[in-house]
Design a protein around this motif. Structure first.
Motif, PDB file in Angstrom:
ATOM      1  N   ASP A  21      -8.070  13.155  11.547  1.00 11.07           N
ATOM      2  CA  ASP A  21      -9.356  13.827  11.296  1.00 11.07           C
ATOM      3  C   ASP A  21      -9.426  15.163  12.042  1.00 11.07           C
ATOM      4  O   ASP A  21      -9.937  16.158  11.507  1.00 11.07           O
ATOM      5  N   ALA A  22      -8.920  15.163  13.290  1.00 15.03           N
ATOM      6  CA  ALA A  22      -8.944  16.394  14.088  1.00 15.03           C
ATOM      7  C   ALA A  22      -8.099  17.478  13.424  1.00 15.03           C
ATOM      8  O   ALA A  22      -8.500  18.648  13.341  1.00 15.03           O
ATOM      9  N   TYR A  23      -6.916  17.093  12.931  1.00 10.86           N
ATOM     10  CA  TYR A  23      -6.068  18.060  12.229  1.00 10.86           C
ATOM     11  C   TYR A  23      -6.741  18.537  10.936  1.00 10.86           C
ATOM     12  O   TYR A  23      -6.659  19.718  10.572  1.00 10.86           O
ATOM     13  N   SER A  24      -7.408  17.617  10.242  1.00 14.65           N
ATOM     14  CA  SER A  24      -8.104  17.997   8.998  1.00 14.65           C
ATOM     15  C   SER A  24      -9.196  19.021   9.268  1.00 14.65           C
ATOM     16  O   SER A  24      -9.374  19.980   8.512  1.00 14.65           O
ATOM     17  N   GLU A  25      -9.938  18.813  10.358  1.00 14.40           N
ATOM     18  CA  GLU A  25     -11.008  19.750  10.713  1.00 14.40           C
ATOM     19  C   GLU A  25     -10.448  21.143  10.999  1.00 14.40           C
ATOM     20  O   GLU A  25     -11.126  22.145  10.794  1.00 14.40           O
ATOM     21  N   GLN A  26      -9.210  21.183  11.466  1.00 17.31           N
ATOM     22  CA  GLN A  26      -8.563  22.462  11.749  1.00 17.31           C
ATOM     23  C   GLN A  26      -7.735  22.958  10.561  1.00 17.31           C
ATOM     24  O   GLN A  26      -6.973  23.905  10.688  1.00 17.31           O
ATOM     25  N   LYS A  27      -7.891  22.248   9.424  1.00 23.91           N
ATOM     26  CA  LYS A  27      -7.227  22.600   8.163  1.00 23.91           C
ATOM     27  C   LYS A  27      -5.702  22.528   8.238  1.00 23.91           C
ATOM     28  O   LYS A  27      -4.984  23.199   7.472  1.00 23.91           O
ATOM     29  N   ASN A  28      -5.214  21.716   9.159  1.00 28.24           N
ATOM     30  CA  ASN A  28      -3.768  21.447   9.222  1.00 28.24           C
ATOM     31  C   ASN A  28      -3.537  20.132   8.470  1.00 28.24           C
ATOM     32  O   ASN A  28      -3.352  19.075   9.056  1.00 28.24           O
ATOM     33  N   TYR A  29      -3.557  20.235   7.147  1.00 26.48           N
ATOM     34  CA  TYR A  29      -3.551  19.033   6.316  1.00 26.48           C
ATOM     35  C   TYR A  29      -2.203  18.302   6.330  1.00 26.48           C
ATOM     36  O   TYR A  29      -2.158  17.089   6.135  1.00 26.48           O
ATOM     37  N   GLN A  65      -0.161  17.848   8.949  1.00 28.51           N
ATOM     38  CA  GLN A  65      -0.159  16.962  10.115  1.00 28.51           C
ATOM     39  C   GLN A  65      -1.192  15.849   9.948  1.00 28.51           C
ATOM     40  O   GLN A  65      -0.965  14.708  10.367  1.00 28.51           O
ATOM     41  N   ALA A  66      -2.322  16.178   9.347  1.00 29.58           N
ATOM     42  CA  ALA A  66      -3.362  15.167   9.123  1.00 29.58           C
ATOM     43  C   ALA A  66      -2.817  14.032   8.279  1.00 29.58           C
ATOM     44  O   ALA A  66      -2.986  12.848   8.594  1.00 29.58           O
ATOM     45  N   ALA A  67      -2.152  14.383   7.171  1.00 33.87           N
ATOM     46  CA  ALA A  67      -1.584  13.363   6.284  1.00 33.87           C
ATOM     47  C   ALA A  67      -0.561  12.494   7.011  1.00 33.87           C
ATOM     48  O   ALA A  67      -0.500  11.280   6.808  1.00 33.87           O
ATOM     49  N   ALA A  68       0.235  13.123   7.880  1.00 36.68           N
ATOM     50  CA  ALA A  68       1.256  12.381   8.621  1.00 36.68           C
ATOM     51  C   ALA A  68       0.619  11.320   9.512  1.00 36.68           C
ATOM     52  O   ALA A  68       1.100  10.184   9.595  1.00 36.68           O
ATOM     53  N   TYR A  69      -0.497  11.670  10.165  1.00 35.41           N
ATOM     54  CA  TYR A  69      -1.158  10.701  11.055  1.00 35.41           C
ATOM     55  C   TYR A  69      -1.927   9.646  10.266  1.00 35.41           C
ATOM     56  O   TYR A  69      -2.003   8.486  10.685  1.00 35.41           O
ATOM     57  N   TYR A  70      -2.482  10.012   9.117  1.00 34.38           N
ATOM     58  CA  TYR A  70      -3.146   8.997   8.288  1.00 34.38           C
ATOM     59  C   TYR A  70      -2.122   7.960   7.808  1.00 34.38           C
ATOM     60  O   TYR A  70      -2.404   6.757   7.798  1.00 34.38           O
ATOM     61  N   ALA A  89      -4.139  10.584   1.014  1.00 44.12           N
ATOM     62  CA  ALA A  89      -4.080  11.165  -0.328  1.00 44.12           C
ATOM     63  C   ALA A  89      -4.885  12.459  -0.406  1.00 44.12           C
ATOM     64  O   ALA A  89      -4.434  13.456  -0.990  1.00 44.12           O
ATOM     65  N   ILE A  90      -6.064  12.449   0.193  1.00 44.50           N
ATOM     66  CA  ILE A  90      -6.919  13.647   0.189  1.00 44.50           C
ATOM     67  C   ILE A  90      -6.243  14.790   0.950  1.00 44.50           C
ATOM     68  O   ILE A  90      -6.256  15.948   0.515  1.00 44.50           O
ATOM     69  N   ALA A  91      -5.637  14.454   2.106  1.00 44.04           N
ATOM     70  CA  ALA A  91      -4.958  15.474   2.910  1.00 44.04           C
ATOM     71  C   ALA A  91      -3.734  16.014   2.173  1.00 44.04           C
ATOM     72  O   ALA A  91      -3.471  17.227   2.189  1.00 44.04           O
ATOM     73  N   PHE A  92      -2.976  15.128   1.533  1.00 45.84           N
ATOM     74  CA  PHE A  92      -1.809  15.577   0.769  1.00 45.84           C
ATOM     75  C   PHE A  92      -2.227  16.542  -0.346  1.00 45.84           C
ATOM     76  O   PHE A  92      -1.593  17.565  -0.571  1.00 45.84           O
ATOM     77  N   GLU A  93      -3.305  16.199  -1.038  1.00 52.68           N
ATOM     78  CA  GLU A  93      -3.777  17.064  -2.124  1.00 52.68           C
ATOM     79  C   GLU A  93      -4.215  18.416  -1.577  1.00 52.68           C
ATOM     80  O   GLU A  93      -3.910  19.467  -2.170  1.00 52.68           O
ATOM     81  N   ALA A  94      -4.903  18.407  -0.442  1.00 52.59           N
ATOM     82  CA  ALA A  94      -5.349  19.663   0.164  1.00 52.59           C
ATOM     83  C   ALA A  94      -4.160  20.531   0.577  1.00 52.59           C
ATOM     84  O   ALA A  94      -4.251  21.764   0.609  1.00 52.59           O
ATOM     85  N   ASP A  95      -3.028  19.872   0.880  1.00 50.20           N
ATOM     86  CA  ASP A  95      -1.817  20.593   1.282  1.00 50.20           C
ATOM     87  C   ASP A  95      -0.935  20.935   0.082  1.00 50.20           C
ATOM     88  O   ASP A  95       0.146  21.508   0.244  1.00 50.20           O
ATOM     89  N   GLY A  96      -1.406  20.570  -1.115  1.00 56.07           N
ATOM     90  CA  GLY A  96      -0.633  20.868  -2.322  1.00 56.07           C
ATOM     91  C   GLY A  96       0.464  19.869  -2.616  1.00 56.07           C
ATOM     92  O   GLY A  96       1.290  20.087  -3.511  1.00 56.07           O
ATOM     93  N   GLN A  97       0.487  18.754  -1.890  1.00 56.39           N
ATOM     94  CA  GLN A  97       1.507  17.721  -2.113  1.00 56.39           C
ATOM     95  C   GLN A  97       0.937  16.649  -3.060  1.00 56.39           C
ATOM     96  O   GLN A  97       0.619  15.532  -2.665  1.00 56.39           O
ATOM     97  N   TYR A  98       0.835  17.021  -4.316  1.00 55.43           N
ATOM     98  CA  TYR A  98       0.159  16.166  -5.296  1.00 55.43           C
ATOM     99  C   TYR A  98       0.898  14.849  -5.540  1.00 55.43           C
ATOM    100  O   TYR A  98       0.270  13.806  -5.729  1.00 55.43           O
ATOM    101  N   GLU A  99       2.213  14.902  -5.536  1.00 51.95           N
ATOM    102  CA  GLU A  99       2.973  13.676  -5.793  1.00 51.95           C
ATOM    103  C   GLU A  99       2.760  12.650  -4.692  1.00 51.95           C
ATOM    104  O   GLU A  99       2.588  11.454  -4.961  1.00 51.95           O
TER     105      GLU A  99
END
Length: 228
Positions: A148-156, A158-163, A184-194
């Protein structure tokens, strides 16, 4: 020709005495090293036992000192929970004063959550990363909050990795689908749709009766499939 038995030839007394003295010296050295090894082992065990005893004594004291900080935390007063008030210690002081104790460890979790509420994301990650728990709920949640902390800083990324790290830790039908949804939400925000698609599909296939709406997962997986 007469064969001479070399063992019957008289030996030089001085050489015999030297050999005997050398044998005795080696034996004494061997006994000395055994004694040194025993002393080192005994001392190490004594130090280790003393460390565990002192740590447990400190842990008991820390439990008394952290009580008021937990009260402030539950009341939503995160500043007092972190810094303390009057003669009562906050989480930060407990961690510093009682390192390596179980109470300091759980205080790291509380401190990390408190800093998240104050939107101090770097500090939140710092304290949460120090928390080590065997409880699958708290350990999983600590990694999720780091995400969540990484997501708030828009580092999606790293956020996805911790989720995912939270989701893979002792998988269960209650929390794992929730963490997969966040990943899934973080991956999509990072453009990692697959990768996002795969998270939703995992929810549908492995946790169809979970509290996380599998119908929503099906819908989101279908939407992301258009980007693949």
């Amino acid at each position: 020709m007469k064969i001479i038995d070399i063992n019957s030839i008289p030996r030089n007394p001085s050489e015999s005495n030297k050999a005997k003295g050398k044998s005795i010296s080696l034996k004494c050295n061997k006994q000395k090293w055994y004694l040194v090894g025993f002393c080192i082992t005994f001392f190490s065990v004594a130090v280790l036992l003393g460390f565990f005893y002192l740590r447990e004594a400190k842990n008991v004291k820390a439990q008394d000192d952290i009580f008021q900080a937990i009260y402030h935390f539950e009341a939503g007063d995160f500043d007092k929970a972190l810094k303390g008030e009057g003669g009562h210690k906050g989480f930060v002081e407990v961690i510093e004063q009682y390192p390596y104790t179980k109470t300091a460890n759980i205080a790291c979790f509380y401190a990390g959550i408190s800093y998240m509420h104050q939107k101090e994301y770097d500090k939140a990650r710092s304290f949460l990363s120090r928390f080590k728990g065997k409880d699958y709920i708290l350990q999983g949640r600590s990694w999720s909050v780091i995400g969540d902390a990484y997501s708030e800083q828009k580092n999606y990324k790293q956020a996805a990795a911790y989720y995912l790290k939270a989701a893979r830790y002792r998988p269960n039908s209650t929390y794992t689908p929730r963490y997969l949804g966040k990943a899934a939400i973080a991956f999509e925000a990072d453009g990692q749709y697959e990768n996002g698609y795969r998270c939703y599909r995992e929810i549908v296939e492995k946790y169809p009766t979970s509290l996380y709406d599998s119908g929503l997962a099906i819908k989101e997986a279908s939407r992301l499939s258009a980007f693949l």
